[in-house]
Design an enzyme around this catalytic site. Structure first.
Site, short mmCIF file in Angstrom:
data_model
loop_
_atom_site.label_atom_id
_atom_site.label_comp_id
_atom_site.label_asym_id
_atom_site.label_seq_id
_atom_site.Cartn_x
_atom_site.Cartn_y
_atom_site.Cartn_z
N HIS A 66 -4.65 -7.78 -0.19
CA HIS A 66 -4.14 -6.64 0.09
C HIS A 66 -3.32 -6.44 1.45
O HIS A 66 -2.15 -5.71 1.40
CB HIS A 66 -5.07 -5.35 -0.09
CG HIS A 66 -4.46 -4.03 -0.42
ND1 HIS A 66 -3.81 -3.60 -1.37
CD2 HIS A 66 -4.31 -3.23 0.80
CE1 HIS A 66 -3.29 -2.38 -1.07
NE2 HIS A 66 -3.81 -1.86 0.15
N TYR A 115 -3.66 11.12 1.18
CA TYR A 115 -4.02 11.07 -0.21
C TYR A 115 -3.93 12.34 -1.08
O TYR A 115 -3.39 12.49 -2.13
CB TYR A 115 -5.45 10.33 -0.23
CG TYR A 115 -5.47 9.05 -0.07
CD1 TYR A 115 -5.36 7.82 -1.03
CD2 TYR A 115 -5.24 8.43 1.30
CE1 TYR A 115 -5.40 6.36 -0.76
CE2 TYR A 115 -5.11 7.10 1.74
CZ TYR A 115 -5.08 6.12 0.69
OH TYR A 115 -5.46 4.90 0.91
N ASP A 133 0.92 -1.20 0.02
CA ASP A 133 -0.15 0.00 -0.03
C ASP A 133 0.76 1.20 -0.08
O ASP A 133 1.91 1.31 -0.81
CB ASP A 133 -0.82 -0.05 1.13
CG ASP A 133 -2.22 0.88 1.00
OD1 ASP A 133 -3.01 0.79 0.57
OD2 ASP A 133 -1.98 2.03 1.61
#
Length: 477
Positions: free
Chosen positions: A453, A396, A246
């Site tokens: 993930h 982000y 990630d």
């Protein structure tokens, strides 16, 4: 010139060597010539830079405090009482009868989770588990950086220990690594390779958990990579291995581009690649019918196609959160920071569909198939107790800027030895032939048999073995 040498070498071997030996010899010669070609060339690197992320102006009268301070997580009665009060006041809404997790976290299952969190989950017990590993804080660029540092408890005389920096992502935390830590630091007692033993440093990304949140805009993966490099230097490591998934993947990749002389190897379980342009499109169009022409394997084909369904549609379906967090993170952050039920639904929904896309079709999201509810809620509690959900989501916005595909890390390659663990249920598959366009020294590429993930959390033994195998290969080079 090196190409001509390779062709001349192939011709000479063809005359005097059996045909069965031509392929391995040619490969070895090609590898040697590639090393010769790169030898003496200065590898381009990203400028380290500098920053200050604390409140106010950077002090000029004195240097930064270099001390590494022990840190203990505490469970206060006031925090627990406030949590229980808010959970008791949760406003549930009526579920759709057949929605399952297709609309997000199924509201009927959320009642089950909230009931367990309120009546059975023991935060004080989980805090004892969190504190079983040594925690520390140190101040870098105006921020208190939290990390755990786990050393092997038993070593054979003369045994070498490899420093390994592991970096989490969103919506994870340092707690993702709690099940893999004993496998890496005490491999002999867990059936793994006893020759490869690590001491592991797991920091919290600034703005996540117990690391301070930046007080200024602009804190991105480059700043995080620089801070973690300074952290490793402060701990006395001039050379070390990196591992990430990630956001941890991008941070560790950038660090390997900033300081390739310090990074002995980079291991990833999630690969972030540039869009690829026409070359990628050509690979996709041809690869479905003649994969060997574009370097795809049968397993790549199985994981990629049908491409729209397995990749494009899934990415669109699973990245609505990304658009929100990359544009207006503080708006949704205000709601999640105020409601523990909302926070749990928002985070745990990712641990469902990012673990296995088929879990969308289950009413409980398949959460208990890979995780315990205690583990999942402990990760949520790290965000809740520290009030860090909004600051974590800002990461982000700081990274997905207008020039995202033209940042320094997209302009140069990665030349440190690289290992890639490709898990089948990852959000998107990156074939080796695509990865090679950025990672020019792939030492190992493993098609993992299962997992998604959150690899270290889901399949700690699989990931630990792959990290060990990668480091073993690098050390033999």
């Amino acid at each position: 010139m090196w190409r001509q040498l390779l062709e001349d070498g192939r011709s000479a071997f063809a005359e005097h060597w059996p045909h069965s030996l031509l392929v391995p010899v040619a490969v070895s010669l090609g590898g040697a010539l590639l090393c010769w070609k790169l030898h003496g060339q200065k590898i381009k690197s990203i400028e380290l830079g500098e920053g200050w992320w604390g409140s106010g102006e950077k002090p000029v009268s004195h240097g930064e405090d270099p001390r590494v301070r022990p840190f203990i997580i505490e469970a206060s009665e006031a925090d627990i009482e406030d949590l229980h009060r808010r959970l008791d006041a949760t406003r549930f809404f009526s579920p759709l009868e057949d929605a399952r997790f297709l609309y997000g976290f199924h509201s009927s299952h959320l009642r089950t989770v909230i009931s367990y969190w309120r009546n059975k989950y023991d935060w004080k017990k989980q805090v004892k588990t969190l504190n079983k590993y040594p925690h520390f804080k140190t101040t870098i660029e105006g921020l208190d950086i939290h990390f755990i540092h786990v050393k092997p408890s038993h070593l054979s005389p003369g045994q070498k220990v490899y420093p390994l920096l592991m970096v989490h992502g969103w919506p994870g935390s340092f707690y993702e690594f709690y099940h893999i830590l004993p496998l890496l630091t005490d491999s002999g007692n867990h059936g793994l390779n006893t020759d490869i033993v690590f001491e592991v440093i797991c920091p919290s990304i600034p703005g996540y958990g117990f690391s301070d949140a930046p007080s200024k805009t602009g804190f991105n993966a480059f700043a995080a990579a620089r801070i973690f490099y300074k952290l490793m230097l402060r701990l006395g490591f001039n050379e070390f291995y990196l591992q990430g998934g990630d956001w941890g993947s991008r941070i560790t990749t950038i660090l390997s581009q900033m300081k390739p002389e310090s990074v002995k190897g980079l291991h990833l379980n999630f690969v972030m690649l540039p869009t690829g342009g026409l070359g990628r499109l050509k690979s996709l169009l041809i690869g479905q019918y003649m994969p060997w022409l574009v370097g795809l394997t049968r397993e790549d084909v199985r994981r990629l196609y049908p491409y729209m369904e397995k990749n494009v549609f899934r990415i669109v379906r699973e990245t609505g959160y990304l658009h929100i967090q990359a544009t207006k993170p503080d708006t949704i952050g205000s709601a999640l920071n105020d409601s523990p039920a909302g926070l749990a639904a928002y985070i745990l929904e990712k641990f469902s569909t990012w673990t296995d896309n088929s879990f969308r079709d289950l009413e409980d999201g398949g959460l208990d198939r890979k995780f315990s509810l205690d583990d999942l809620l402990t990760n949520v509690m790290i965000y809740w107790i520290t009030g860090s959900i909004a600051s974590s989501m800002r990461f982000y916005k700081e990274n997905f800027t207008r020039n995202y595909n033209r940042t320094p890390d997209t302009k140069i390659g990665v030349y440190v030895p690289t290992g890639i663990a490709a898990f089948p249920c990852e959000l998107a598959h990156a074939p080796r032939v695509w990865a090679k366009q950025k990672f020019h020294n792939i030492v190992s590429y493993t098609y993992m048999p299962r997992g998604g993930h959150f690899a270290a959390f889901e399949e700690p033994e699989l990931l630990a073995r792959d990290i060990q195998n990668f480091v073993f290969k690098v050390e033999k080079m």
